[in-house]
Every structure is written in structure tokens, then in C-alpha cells.
Write an enzyme that holds these catalytic residues in place. Structure first.
Site, PDB file in Angstrom:
ATOM      1  N   ASP A  77      45.852 -45.585  44.713  1.00  7.66           N
ATOM      2  CA  ASP A  77      47.217 -45.046  44.721  1.00  7.66           C
ATOM      3  C   ASP A  77      47.911 -45.618  43.470  1.00  7.66           C
ATOM      4  OD1 ASP A  77      49.927 -44.572  45.141  1.00  7.66           O
ATOM      5  OD2 ASP A  77      50.052 -45.517  47.090  1.00  7.66           O
ATOM      6  N   GLY A  94      52.908 -40.150  49.911  1.00 11.31           N
ATOM      7  CA  GLY A  94      54.331 -39.974  50.205  1.00 11.31           C
ATOM      8  C   GLY A  94      55.127 -41.182  49.768  1.00 11.31           C
ATOM      9  N   GLU A 138      43.087 -47.992  51.033  1.00 10.84           N
ATOM     10  CA  GLU A 138      43.919 -47.597  49.897  1.00 10.84           C
ATOM     11  C   GLU A 138      44.425 -48.827  49.143  1.00 10.84           C
ATOM     12  OE1 GLU A 138      46.948 -44.951  51.328  1.00 10.84           O
ATOM     13  OE2 GLU A 138      48.113 -45.030  49.479  1.00 10.84           O
ATOM     14  N   LYS A 146      50.199 -38.791  44.061  1.00 12.13           N
ATOM     15  CA  LYS A 146      51.655 -38.717  44.250  1.00 12.13           C
ATOM     16  C   LYS A 146      52.198 -38.143  42.954  1.00 12.13           C
ATOM     17  CE  LYS A 146      52.169 -42.691  47.314  1.00 12.13           C
ATOM     18  NZ  LYS A 146      52.441 -44.144  47.355  1.00 12.13           N
ATOM     19  N   LYS A 167      47.613 -43.700  59.342  1.00 11.13           N
ATOM     20  CA  LYS A 167      47.376 -44.708  58.296  1.00 11.13           C
ATOM     21  C   LYS A 167      48.120 -45.966  58.711  1.00 11.13           C
ATOM     22  CE  LYS A 167      49.468 -45.142  53.704  1.00 11.13           C
ATOM     23  NZ  LYS A 167      49.624 -44.491  52.383  1.00 11.13           N
ATOM     24  N   LEU A 168      47.389 -47.088  58.696  1.00 15.69           N
ATOM     25  CA  LEU A 168      48.012 -48.370  59.028  1.00 15.69           C
ATOM     26  C   LEU A 168      48.249 -49.161  57.754  1.00 15.69           C
ATOM     27  CD1 LEU A 168      45.803 -49.535  62.059  1.00 15.69           C
ATOM     28  CD2 LEU A 168      47.893 -48.136  62.103  1.00 15.69           C
ATOM     29  N   LYS A 169      49.451 -49.662  57.590  1.00 15.46           N
ATOM     30  CA  LYS A 169      49.715 -50.598  56.501  1.00 15.46           C
ATOM     31  C   LYS A 169      49.094 -51.932  56.890  1.00 15.46           C
ATOM     32  CE  LYS A 169      52.261 -48.252  53.589  1.00 15.46           C
ATOM     33  NZ  LYS A 169      51.847 -48.068  52.190  1.00 15.46           N
ATOM     34  N   ASP A 200      46.147 -49.013  54.270  1.00 16.95           N
ATOM     35  CA  ASP A 200      46.751 -49.129  52.936  1.00 16.95           C
ATOM     36  C   ASP A 200      47.262 -50.553  52.756  1.00 16.95           C
ATOM     37  OD1 ASP A 200      48.040 -48.850  50.517  1.00 16.95           O
ATOM     38  OD2 ASP A 200      49.448 -47.311  51.195  1.00 16.95           O
ATOM     39  N   ASN A 207      48.461 -51.801  49.699  1.00 14.63           N
ATOM     40  CA  ASN A 207      49.458 -51.924  48.614  1.00 14.63           C
ATOM     41  C   ASN A 207      49.220 -53.181  47.765  1.00 14.63           C
ATOM     42  OD1 ASN A 207      51.427 -50.356  50.891  1.00 14.63           O
ATOM     43  ND2 ASN A 207      51.500 -49.577  48.798  1.00 14.63           N
ATOM     44  N   SER A 209      52.101 -42.536  58.176  1.00 13.78           N
ATOM     45  CA  SER A 209      51.881 -43.902  57.711  1.00 13.78           C
ATOM     46  C   SER A 209      52.681 -44.848  58.603  1.00 13.78           C
ATOM     47  CB  SER A 209      52.342 -43.995  56.251  1.00 13.78           C
ATOM     48  OG  SER A 209      52.279 -45.322  55.796  1.00 13.78           O
TER      49      SER A 209
HETATM   50  O1  SMG Z   1      56.156 -41.015  52.811  1.00 16.75           O
HETATM   51  O2  SMG Z   1      55.335 -41.294  54.796  1.00 16.75           O
HETATM   52  C1  SMG Z   1      55.609 -41.698  53.679  1.00 16.75           C
HETATM   53  C2  SMG Z   1      55.234 -43.114  53.334  1.00 16.75           C
HETATM   54  C3  SMG Z   1      53.816 -43.202  52.974  1.00 16.75           C
HETATM   55  O3  SMG Z   1      52.865 -45.349  53.104  1.00 16.75           O
HETATM   56  C4  SMG Z   1      53.452 -44.560  52.415  1.00 16.75           C
HETATM   57  N1  SMG Z   1      53.817 -44.795  51.157  1.00 16.75           N
HETATM   58  O4  SMG Z   1      51.757 -46.974  49.244  1.00 16.75           O
HETATM   59  O5  SMG Z   1      51.384 -45.042  49.994  1.00 16.75           O
HETATM   60  C5  SMG Z   1      52.123 -45.992  49.872  1.00 16.75           C
HETATM   61  C6  SMG Z   1      53.516 -46.018  50.476  1.00 16.75           C
HETATM   62  C7  SMG Z   1      54.486 -46.263  49.386  1.00 16.75           C
HETATM   63  C8  SMG Z   1      55.898 -46.094  49.746  1.00 16.75           C
HETATM   64  S1  SMG Z   1      56.545 -47.385  50.622  1.00 16.75           S
HETATM   65  C9  SMG Z   1      58.186 -47.384  50.181  1.00 16.75           C
HETATM   66 MG    MG Z   2      49.688 -46.356  49.088  1.00 15.17          MG
END
Ligand code: SMG
Ligand code: MG
Length: 369
Positions: free
Chosen positions: A239, A291, A214, A263, A161-163, A189, A191, A135
Site C-alpha cells: 500500500d 480506502g 498489507e 489508492k 480486513k483486520l488492522k 494490514d 501499516n 477494514s
Molecule cells: O476507507 O475503509 C476505509 C479505511 C481503509 O484501512 C483503511 N485504510 O492503510 O489501508 C490503509 C488505511 C489507511 C487509512 S487510515 C486513516
Molecule cells: Mg493499508
């Protein structure tokens, strides 16, 4: 088993690189480990959330209170402590899935160690190693992003995966596609950073052939996600909105998601995570293990889950070096784009005493002693 002692160990481990998402920037993994001691075995777990309730409503200090005042007294009152009895005892406390997951996982670790069974066997894992995705946070510039992605691909990660967030979506995705090609398994993703009013904008992501988008919209709004899915070719993956197997079944029935991020912490532990997996798998919906930038203590059990038959997409289960210069357990190392599924009893790992000492901020007895 009978509960003898529970210790909470607050740890802070610097991240090798800041991790920016649509809701904030993280520079340190700041959380707690739970150490459960019973009359027959000991277990460890890691709380998955952060000091501030930004990803979800739970947070480190709040979870300590929930454990100390509500969950542990009920666990201690059980004539027999095991996960079968713990789950109904914890159900009386509403919500707080991440705190419950921490207790259940530590008890499960002790339970499985007491009869020598690896978590992967207990869950029904079908793989000995699992493909690793990574990510990638929001960057200052597209150039920085491309450098990061190139570095991760060089290390062997099999999926990126790109935020994303408003203002950082089409351009970074286009740039990554142009540079690394149409074949690269790529997903995004958000969020919860968008609203349904952004549907037309998000539809423009369709041309990039993403594996999934996501949690684009507000948490728990299955209706809005279903409406969005009607307008997108890109599969929606949930998620934050999926808290248990029942939510997952509803979301799938409503076509609010076509992929499931599981998760274990978010759904209250590995037992419910297995049920989330089962319900999605039974509907032919692909599952992958998410994760929370876990240390080795949280990563090890996630790898067992990622080895289930329905986990057909690579997870956010990256190597220790993706997060930390030094992990709190023996590091998980990427080999040919994969991580090994732990095969020792319980979660299969424990904190290294020296690393634990160096990263510990505070320890408290939450029960016993
Ligand atoms: O564990 O590599 C990892 C991070 C994966 O992007 C990730 N997690 O929304 O999926 C998600 C984020 C939430 C955690 S960010 C603190
Ligand atoms: Mg997520």
C-alpha cells in the site's frame, strides 16, 4: 476548458466509531474538498490524507499550500485545461501525489461532465456493482473485535480486513478464524509496524490462510518486503510503498508483493491508478481498491476504479454508514454485500448543499474570484 475559480472547502465529519491503526486513532474525517469551476463545467474532489502526516508524508495544511502556490498557478497558465495537459504540468512539482490527485480528480470530474461521460466508462469499468470489504480497527479487547466483525458480516460485507500491530496480531486473527470459520475472506494490514526481525513471528500468520498481509514493513523498502515474502506463504500486498506504476512494476519484478492495493490518491490520481492496475493485471497480480475513509466525494470515483477487470479482490470500499451517520453526498448503501458503481457523468456525485454547509469549517478561494 479554462480554469476560472478554485475553492477549497475544509470539512470535519464525525466518524461513527473511532478507527485505530498501528499509527494512531481517528475520530473525525477532517480534510478538504476541492471545487474547480471552469468555463464549461464544474468538478469536485476530496483530499485523501489527514491533518497530521501519520499515514503518509502529506497532510491537510501542507497540501493547501502545494495546491495554492505550485499546482494551481501551473494549471491556470495552461492554454487548455484538461487532464492530458495537467499531468505534465504538475510533474514539475516533485512528490505530493495526494495533492496532485485532488486537483486532477476535480479537473477530470469537470472534463467528463463537459462531455457527459461517467468516470467508470472512461476508466474501462466492467462491473455495475462491486463487492465491499471492510477494514476493522484495533480494539481494546478480542471480545470487542468479534462483536464488530459479527456486526459487519451481518450487514453483508464480503471480506474482513483486520488492522494489526505488534501485540495485536496472532490472537485477533486466530479468534476471528475460530469464530467465523476458515472460509471467511480475511486479510490484515500492519501499516508499516514491523521489521524484518519479525519475519518468524509474521510467518505464524501463515496457518490462518489469509488473503494477504498489507504493508508489514517500512514504507518504500521493497527489498525488505521481498525478503519477507520469501519467508511467508501469505501473499504480501503493498500500500504505502507504491507511489506510481513504475514502483508497482519494480515491486512485482522483485517479488516484493503478490497483491496490489491501489489508492488513486497515493499514486497521484485516477490516470496513474489505471496504469498501476494495468501493470499488475498484465502480470497476473490481483488488485483491489484501498480506502482512506473517504466521504461520498472520494468514494464515488473509487467505486469506478474498483470495477476494473483486474480488481479481483474486494476493496476497502465500504458503505457510507461504515464511517458516517450522515455523509456529505447521497449515501452509498450496501445491497447484498455490494455497492453500485456510479453511472452519472464525471465522478457521478456532488455534495448535498445542506450537509456541506453543516460540515464546513472554512472555505477559501485558492484561485480566481
Ligand atoms: O476507507 O475503509 C476505509 C479505511 C481503509 O484501512 C483503511 N485504510 O492503510 O489501508 C490503509 C488505511 C489507511 C487509512 S487510515 C486513516
Ligand atoms: Mg493499508
Amino acid at each position: 476548458m479554462k480554469l476560472e475559480r478554485v475553492e477549497i472547502v475544509h470539512v470535519a465529519i464525525p466518524l461513527v466509531t473511532p478507527f485505530r491503526t498501528s499509527y494512531g486513532t481517528m475520530t473525525t474525517k477532517d480534510t478538504f474538498l476541492l471545487h474547480v469551476v471552469t468555463d464549461t463545467a464544474e468538478g469536485w474532489s476530496e483530499f485523501a490524507a489527514d491533518p497530521e502526516p501519520l499515514y503518509c508524508s502529506e497532510f491537510v495544511a501542507g497540501a493547501e499550500i502545494v495546491l495554492r502556490d505550485f499546482l494551481l498557478p501551473r494549471a491556470a497558465a495552461l492554454p487548455v485545461l484538461d487532464t492530458a495537459h495537467l499531468a505534465p504540468a504538475m510533474e514539475k512539482t516533485k512528490g505530493h501525489e495526494l495533492a496532485k490527485a485532488a486537483l486532477e480528480t476535480a479537473v477530470l470530474d469537470a472534463e467528463l461532465r463537459s462531455y457527459g461521460m461517467p468516470l467508470a466508462t472512461y476508466l474501462g469499468a466492467v462491473r455495475e456493482r462491486v463487492p465491499a470489504g471492510v477494514s476493522v480497527g484495533i480494539k481494546e479487547t478480542i471480545g470487542d473485535l468479534l462483536d464488530d466483525v459479527e456486526g459487519y458480516l451481518g450487514q453483508g460485507y464480503v471480506r474482513i480486513k483486520l488492522k494489526i500491530e505488534p501485540g495485536w496480531d496472532l490472537e485477533p486473527v486466530r479468534a476471528v478464524r475460530e469464530r467465523f470459520g476458515a472460509e471467511l475472506p480475511l486479510q490484515v494490514d500492519a501499516n508499516t509496524a514491523y521489521t524484518l526481525a519479525d519475519a518468524e513471528h509474521l510467518r505464524r500468520l501463515d496457518e490462518f490462510g489469509l488473503l494477504l498481509i498489507e504493508e508489514p514493513l517500512a514504507e518504500n523498502n521493497l527489498y525488505a518486503h521481498a525478503r519477507l515474502q520469501q519467508r511467508l506463504a501469505t501473499p504480501v500486498c503493498l500500500d504505502e510503498s507504491l507511489h506510481n506504476a513504475r514502483d508497482t512494476a519494480s515491486a512485482i519484478a522483485m517479488d516484493a508483493c503478490r497483491v496490489v492495493n491501489v489508492k488513486p490518491a497515493r499514486v497521484g490520481g485516477y490516470l496513474e491508478a489505471r496504469r498501476v492496475h494495468d501493470v499488475a493485471h498484465a502480470h497476473g497480480v490481483p488488485v483491489w481498491c484501498g480506502g482512506m475513509l473517504e466521504t461520498g466525494i472520494g468514494r464515488a470515483p473509487n467505486l469506478a476504479l474498483a470495477a476494473l477487470p483486474g480488481c479481483t479482490l474486494p476493496g476497502d470500499t465500504s458503505a457510507s454508514s461504515r464511517y458516517f451517520a450522515e455523509d456529505i453526498t447521497e449515501p452509498f448503501v450496501l445491497v447484498d454485500g455490494h455497492l453500485p458503481v456510479p453511472r452519472s457523468p464525471g465522478i457521478g456525485v456532488a455534495p448535498l448543499p445542506g450537509a456541506l454547509r453543516r460540515f464546513t469549517k472554512e472555505r477559501r478561494e485558492l484561485y480566481g474570484a
